[in-house]
Design a protein around this motif. Structure first.
Motif, mmCIF file in Angstrom:
data_model
loop_
_atom_site.group_PDB
_atom_site.id
_atom_site.type_symbol
_atom_site.label_atom_id
_atom_site.label_comp_id
_atom_site.label_asym_id
_atom_site.label_seq_id
_atom_site.Cartn_x
_atom_site.Cartn_y
_atom_site.Cartn_z
ATOM 1 N N THR A 74 19.901 2.498 -126.670
ATOM 2 C CA THR A 74 18.974 3.569 -126.293
ATOM 3 C C THR A 74 19.410 4.195 -124.975
ATOM 4 O OG1 THR A 74 17.163 2.480 -127.454
ATOM 5 C CG2 THR A 74 16.553 4.095 -125.781
ATOM 6 N N GLY A 75 19.774 3.355 -124.003
ATOM 7 C CA GLY A 75 20.238 3.851 -122.709
ATOM 8 C C GLY A 75 21.456 4.742 -122.839
ATOM 9 N N ALA A 76 22.387 4.350 -123.700
ATOM 10 C CA ALA A 76 23.596 5.162 -123.908
ATOM 11 C C ALA A 76 23.232 6.523 -124.493
ATOM 12 C CB ALA A 76 24.575 4.428 -124.823
ATOM 13 N N ARG A 77 22.299 6.543 -125.430
ATOM 14 C CA ARG A 77 21.898 7.818 -126.047
ATOM 15 C C ARG A 77 21.165 8.712 -125.051
ATOM 16 N NH1 ARG A 77 21.801 12.070 -127.227
ATOM 17 N NH2 ARG A 77 20.988 13.106 -129.071
ATOM 18 N N ILE A 78 20.321 8.118 -124.226
ATOM 19 C CA ILE A 78 19.596 8.893 -123.218
ATOM 20 C C ILE A 78 20.567 9.405 -122.150
ATOM 21 C CG2 ILE A 78 17.844 8.787 -121.380
ATOM 22 C CD1 ILE A 78 16.710 8.947 -124.286
ATOM 23 N N ARG A 79 21.516 8.574 -121.723
ATOM 24 C CA ARG A 79 22.528 9.026 -120.743
ATOM 25 C C ARG A 79 23.337 10.190 -121.305
ATOM 26 N NH1 ARG A 79 22.613 3.635 -119.890
ATOM 27 N NH2 ARG A 79 24.473 3.269 -121.137
ATOM 28 N N ALA A 80 23.650 10.145 -122.585
ATOM 29 C CA ALA A 80 24.376 11.258 -123.207
ATOM 30 C C ALA A 80 23.526 12.526 -123.183
ATOM 31 C CB ALA A 80 24.768 10.892 -124.647
ATOM 32 N N ALA A 81 22.237 12.388 -123.454
ATOM 33 C CA ALA A 81 21.342 13.550 -123.412
ATOM 34 C C ALA A 81 21.260 14.107 -121.996
ATOM 35 C CB ALA A 81 19.952 13.163 -123.920
ATOM 36 N N LEU A 82 21.180 13.241 -121.012
ATOM 37 C CA LEU A 82 21.110 13.684 -119.621
ATOM 38 C C LEU A 82 22.409 14.338 -119.177
ATOM 39 C CD1 LEU A 82 19.250 10.678 -117.970
ATOM 40 C CD2 LEU A 82 18.304 12.891 -118.637
ATOM 41 N N GLY A 83 23.513 13.899 -119.763
ATOM 42 C CA GLY A 83 24.812 14.480 -119.434
ATOM 43 C C GLY A 83 24.894 15.956 -119.757
ATOM 44 N N VAL A 84 24.067 16.411 -120.689
ATOM 45 C CA VAL A 84 24.030 17.826 -121.053
ATOM 46 C C VAL A 84 23.716 18.678 -119.828
ATOM 47 C CG1 VAL A 84 22.713 19.540 -122.393
ATOM 48 C CG2 VAL A 84 23.424 17.398 -123.458
ATOM 49 N N VAL A 85 22.891 18.164 -118.939
ATOM 50 C CA VAL A 85 22.542 18.893 -117.717
ATOM 51 C C VAL A 85 23.182 18.272 -116.480
ATOM 52 C CG1 VAL A 85 20.414 19.928 -118.582
ATOM 53 C CG2 VAL A 85 20.339 17.663 -117.537
ATOM 54 N N GLY A 86 24.074 17.307 -116.680
ATOM 55 C CA GLY A 86 24.805 16.716 -115.566
ATOM 56 C C GLY A 86 23.991 15.810 -114.670
ATOM 57 N N LEU A 87 22.991 15.145 -115.218
ATOM 58 C CA LEU A 87 22.153 14.258 -114.416
ATOM 59 C C LEU A 87 22.375 12.798 -114.777
ATOM 60 C CD1 LEU A 87 18.729 16.132 -114.508
ATOM 61 C CD2 LEU A 87 20.276 15.933 -112.559
ATOM 62 N N HIS A 88 22.287 11.941 -113.775
ATOM 63 C CA HIS A 88 22.253 10.497 -113.979
ATOM 64 C C HIS A 88 20.795 10.119 -114.232
ATOM 65 C CE1 HIS A 88 26.353 9.907 -112.643
ATOM 66 N NE2 HIS A 88 26.102 10.681 -111.617
ATOM 67 N N PRO A 89 20.539 9.009 -114.913
ATOM 68 C CA PRO A 89 19.152 8.612 -115.177
ATOM 69 C C PRO A 89 18.288 8.544 -113.918
ATOM 70 C CG PRO A 89 20.614 7.319 -116.539
ATOM 71 C CD PRO A 89 21.497 8.118 -115.598
ATOM 72 N N ARG A 90 18.809 7.985 -112.851
ATOM 73 C CA ARG A 90 17.987 7.851 -111.642
ATOM 74 C C ARG A 90 17.645 9.224 -111.054
ATOM 75 N NH1 ARG A 90 22.062 5.654 -106.939
ATOM 76 N NH2 ARG A 90 23.428 7.468 -106.983
ATOM 77 N N ASN A 91 18.558 10.183 -111.173
ATOM 78 C CA ASN A 91 18.282 11.539 -110.677
ATOM 79 C C ASN A 91 17.234 12.219 -111.559
ATOM 80 O OD1 ASN A 91 20.545 10.644 -109.330
ATOM 81 N ND2 ASN A 91 21.506 12.639 -109.253
ATOM 82 N N ALA A 92 17.361 12.029 -112.865
ATOM 83 C CA ALA A 92 16.395 12.609 -113.799
ATOM 84 C C ALA A 92 15.008 12.027 -113.560
ATOM 85 C CB ALA A 92 16.839 12.358 -115.236
ATOM 86 N N MET A 93 14.920 10.716 -113.374
ATOM 87 C CA MET A 93 13.630 10.078 -113.108
ATOM 88 C C MET A 93 13.018 10.636 -111.825
ATOM 89 S SD MET A 93 12.781 7.866 -115.458
ATOM 90 C CE MET A 93 11.662 6.748 -114.645
ATOM 91 N N THR A 94 13.839 10.864 -110.823
ATOM 92 C CA THR A 94 13.336 11.402 -109.562
ATOM 93 C C THR A 94 12.774 12.798 -109.764
ATOM 94 O OG1 THR A 94 14.971 10.076 -108.356
ATOM 95 C CG2 THR A 94 13.940 11.893 -107.155
ATOM 96 N N LEU A 95 13.506 13.637 -110.489
ATOM 97 C CA LEU A 95 13.001 14.987 -110.761
ATOM 98 C C LEU A 95 11.692 14.937 -111.543
ATOM 99 C CD1 LEU A 95 16.222 17.027 -111.628
ATOM 100 C CD2 LEU A 95 14.868 17.098 -109.518
#
Length: 147
Positions: A21-42
């Motif tokens: 699941t983490g790998a799939r979510i990281r791939a989705a976040l990569g579309v906008v160039g974000l790391h999970p921790r950056n996305a969570m912060t936003l």
């Protein structure tokens, strides 16, 4: 006595599914160039401006880790920090319009990933899964979210 098969060990099963699941979510976040921790912060900044200390508490991260995250987001133009005019020792953190736009694009990518990941579950099953996961005991001081 033979050891249990990995599929019979809930911890192993949850760990494996979590990694996938983490790998799939990281791939989705990569579309906008974000790391999970950056996305969570936003996501935490989306409701409105907050103090840097309150944000660290809400996210359950060490303040020094949050500084590094905010430095990345700020250098990308996705958030900004300013001194609180009422208390110069306090920093106020706020999402920028560019950060809001990135968050909206990220949200669409994550929704698609979640449709793929959880599409076989009914809404009731997704609610049950969410409730069960909320009950899993995790000490936030022993891990970093999304890394």
């Amino acid at each position: 006595m033979a050891a249990a098969h990995p599929d019979e060990r809930l911890g192993f099963l949850l760990s494996l599914r979590g990694e996938l699941t983490g790998a799939r979510i990281r791939a989705a976040l990569g579309v906008v160039g974000l790391h999970p921790r950056n996305a969570m912060t936003l996501m935490h900044l989306a409701p409105g401006a907050t103090s840097q200390r309150e944000l660290a508490t809400t996210m359950a991260v060490d303040p020094s880790q949050l500084v590094a995250i905010l430095n990345e987001l700020e250098s990308s133009g996705l958030c900004e920090r300013r001194r609180d005019p009422a208390d110069r020792r306090r920093h106020i953190v706020e999402i920028t319009p560019a950060g809001q736009e990135a968050l909206e694009r990220m949200d669409e990518a994550v929704k698609e990933a979640e449709r793929e990941l959880f599409g076989n579950l009914t809404e009731a099953e997704r609610t049950l899964l969410r409730n069960l996961l909320d009950r899993v005991v995790v000490d936030p001081t022993t891990h970093e979210c999304g890394e």
